[in-house]
Design a protein around this motif. Sequence first.
Motif, PDB file in Angstrom:
ATOM      1  N   CYS A 157       0.948  -1.430   0.214  1.00 57.66           N
ATOM      2  CA  CYS A 157      -0.124   0.288  -0.321  1.00 57.66           C
ATOM      3  C   CYS A 157       1.007   1.209  -0.160  1.00 57.66           C
ATOM      4  N   ILE A 158       1.621   0.998   0.723  1.00 55.95           N
ATOM      5  CA  ILE A 158       2.887   2.283   0.803  1.00 55.95           C
ATOM      6  C   ILE A 158       3.682   2.487  -0.666  1.00 55.95           C
ATOM      7  N   TRP A 159       4.396   1.431  -1.303  1.00 54.25           N
ATOM      8  CA  TRP A 159       5.091   2.051  -2.154  1.00 54.25           C
ATOM      9  C   TRP A 159       4.431   0.285  -2.839  1.00 54.25           C
ATOM     10  N   PRO A 160       2.764   0.590  -4.442  1.00 55.40           N
ATOM     11  CA  PRO A 160       2.249   0.224  -5.659  1.00 55.40           C
ATOM     12  C   PRO A 160       3.900  -0.530  -5.805  1.00 55.40           C
ATOM     13  N   VAL A 161       3.921  -2.098  -6.322  1.00 56.69           N
ATOM     14  CA  VAL A 161       4.011  -2.608  -7.745  1.00 56.69           C
ATOM     15  C   VAL A 161       2.969  -3.603  -8.006  1.00 56.69           C
ATOM     16  N   SER A 162       2.200  -3.078  -8.478  1.00 58.44           N
ATOM     17  CA  SER A 162       1.232  -3.262  -9.541  1.00 58.44           C
ATOM     18  C   SER A 162       1.289  -3.815 -10.824  1.00 58.44           C
ATOM     19  N   ASN A 163       1.171  -4.588 -11.492  1.00 56.16           N
ATOM     20  CA  ASN A 163       1.298  -5.342 -12.818  1.00 56.16           C
ATOM     21  C   ASN A 163       1.647  -4.230 -13.986  1.00 56.16           C
ATOM     22  N   SER A 164       0.727  -3.159 -13.569  1.00 57.54           N
ATOM     23  CA  SER A 164       0.446  -1.884 -14.583  1.00 57.54           C
ATOM     24  C   SER A 164       2.098  -1.023 -14.673  1.00 57.54           C
ATOM     25  N   ALA A 165       2.363  -1.224 -13.082  1.00 56.54           N
ATOM     26  CA  ALA A 165       3.098  -0.270 -13.258  1.00 56.54           C
ATOM     27  C   ALA A 165       4.911  -0.598 -13.193  1.00 56.54           C
ATOM     28  N   LEU A 166       4.811  -2.079 -13.434  1.00 60.91           N
ATOM     29  CA  LEU A 166       6.150  -2.921 -13.435  1.00 60.91           C
ATOM     30  C   LEU A 166       6.446  -2.862 -14.748  1.00 60.91           C
ATOM     31  N   GLU A 167       5.035  -3.023 -15.550  1.00 62.28           N
ATOM     32  CA  GLU A 167       5.099  -3.372 -16.960  1.00 62.28           C
ATOM     33  C   GLU A 167       5.539  -1.789 -17.939  1.00 62.28           C
ATOM     34  N   ASN A 168       5.022  -0.388 -16.848  1.00 63.69           N
ATOM     35  CA  ASN A 168       5.728   0.623 -17.451  1.00 63.69           C
ATOM     36  C   ASN A 168       7.042   0.758 -16.914  1.00 63.69           C
ATOM     37  N   GLY A 169       7.623  -0.022 -16.659  1.00 61.00           N
ATOM     38  CA  GLY A 169       8.729   0.410 -16.114  1.00 61.00           C
ATOM     39  C   GLY A 169       9.474   0.645 -14.652  1.00 61.00           C
ATOM     40  N   ASN A 170       8.362   0.798 -13.672  1.00 61.64           N
ATOM     41  CA  ASN A 170       8.451   1.063 -12.504  1.00 61.64           C
ATOM     42  C   ASN A 170       9.160   0.647 -11.535  1.00 61.64           C
ATOM     43  N   TRP A 171      10.794   0.198 -11.830  1.00 64.11           N
ATOM     44  CA  TRP A 171      11.175  -1.053 -10.622  1.00 64.11           C
ATOM     45  C   TRP A 171      11.082  -0.269  -9.645  1.00 64.11           C
ATOM     46  N   GLY A 172      11.697   1.113  -8.767  1.00 63.65           N
ATOM     47  CA  GLY A 172      12.230   1.820  -7.656  1.00 63.65           C
ATOM     48  C   GLY A 172      11.422   1.257  -6.901  1.00 63.65           C
ATOM     49  N   ASN A 173       9.877   1.096  -6.797  1.00 63.14           N
ATOM     50  CA  ASN A 173       9.189   0.597  -5.900  1.00 63.14           C
ATOM     51  C   ASN A 173       8.985  -1.514  -5.513  1.00 63.14           C
ATOM     52  N   MET A 174       9.622  -1.755  -6.293  1.00 63.14           N
ATOM     53  CA  MET A 174       9.889  -3.437  -6.327  1.00 63.14           C
ATOM     54  C   MET A 174      10.661  -3.211  -5.586  1.00 63.14           C
ATOM     55  N   ILE A 175      12.308  -3.008  -5.915  1.00 60.05           N
ATOM     56  CA  ILE A 175      13.089  -2.754  -5.403  1.00 60.05           C
ATOM     57  C   ILE A 175      13.430  -2.417  -4.239  1.00 60.05           C
ATOM     58  N   THR A 176      12.866  -1.540  -3.786  1.00 64.07           N
ATOM     59  CA  THR A 176      12.464  -0.816  -2.532  1.00 64.07           C
ATOM     60  C   THR A 176      11.111  -1.513  -0.944  1.00 64.07           C
ATOM     61  N   LEU A 177      10.847  -2.102  -1.573  1.00 61.93           N
ATOM     62  CA  LEU A 177      10.153  -3.411  -0.545  1.00 61.93           C
ATOM     63  C   LEU A 177      10.584  -4.889  -0.683  1.00 61.93           C
ATOM     64  N   THR A 178      11.272  -4.646  -1.657  1.00 66.67           N
ATOM     65  CA  THR A 178      12.770  -5.938  -1.272  1.00 66.67           C
ATOM     66  C   THR A 178      13.866  -5.828  -0.133  1.00 66.67           C
ATOM     67  N   TYR A 179      13.963  -4.268  -0.813  1.00 61.03           N
ATOM     68  CA  TYR A 179      15.168  -4.226   0.260  1.00 61.03           C
ATOM     69  C   TYR A 179      14.386  -4.199   1.949  1.00 61.03           C
TER      70      TYR A 179
END
Length: 102
Positions: free
Chosen positions: A8-30
């Motif tokens: 909810c804080i760092w959205p990592v929806s499929n559409s965000a990842l398809e658009n190339g927004n990987w920053g939130n995924m990396i932050t969530l992974t950390y």
Amino acid sequence: DIGTFLECIWPVSNSALENGNWGNMITLTYVTSFCQCLPVCFVYLSYKGVRVLPNNKEDTKRQQNLDNTSTAGATAYFALFYGSILASLFEAIWVIWDPDAC
């Protein structure tokens, strides 16, 4: 689960990842990786001269001595244990009830 809550804080929806927004995924992974490593901090913790994680049988037997126990510690343990179950249950029901809550 922590990852679902933090989504909810760092959205990592499929559409965000398809658009190339990987920053939130990396932050969530950390953040979730850091949470997994936190229990290592308790390896060397001791209370009243007794290690929380014993090294041998003698240390384990010393943990059973009532002089080395704490009511506050037991209360904190059970509060965290049952609190985590209730939080997981609440989150699962919340996501089912309102999938677009974030």
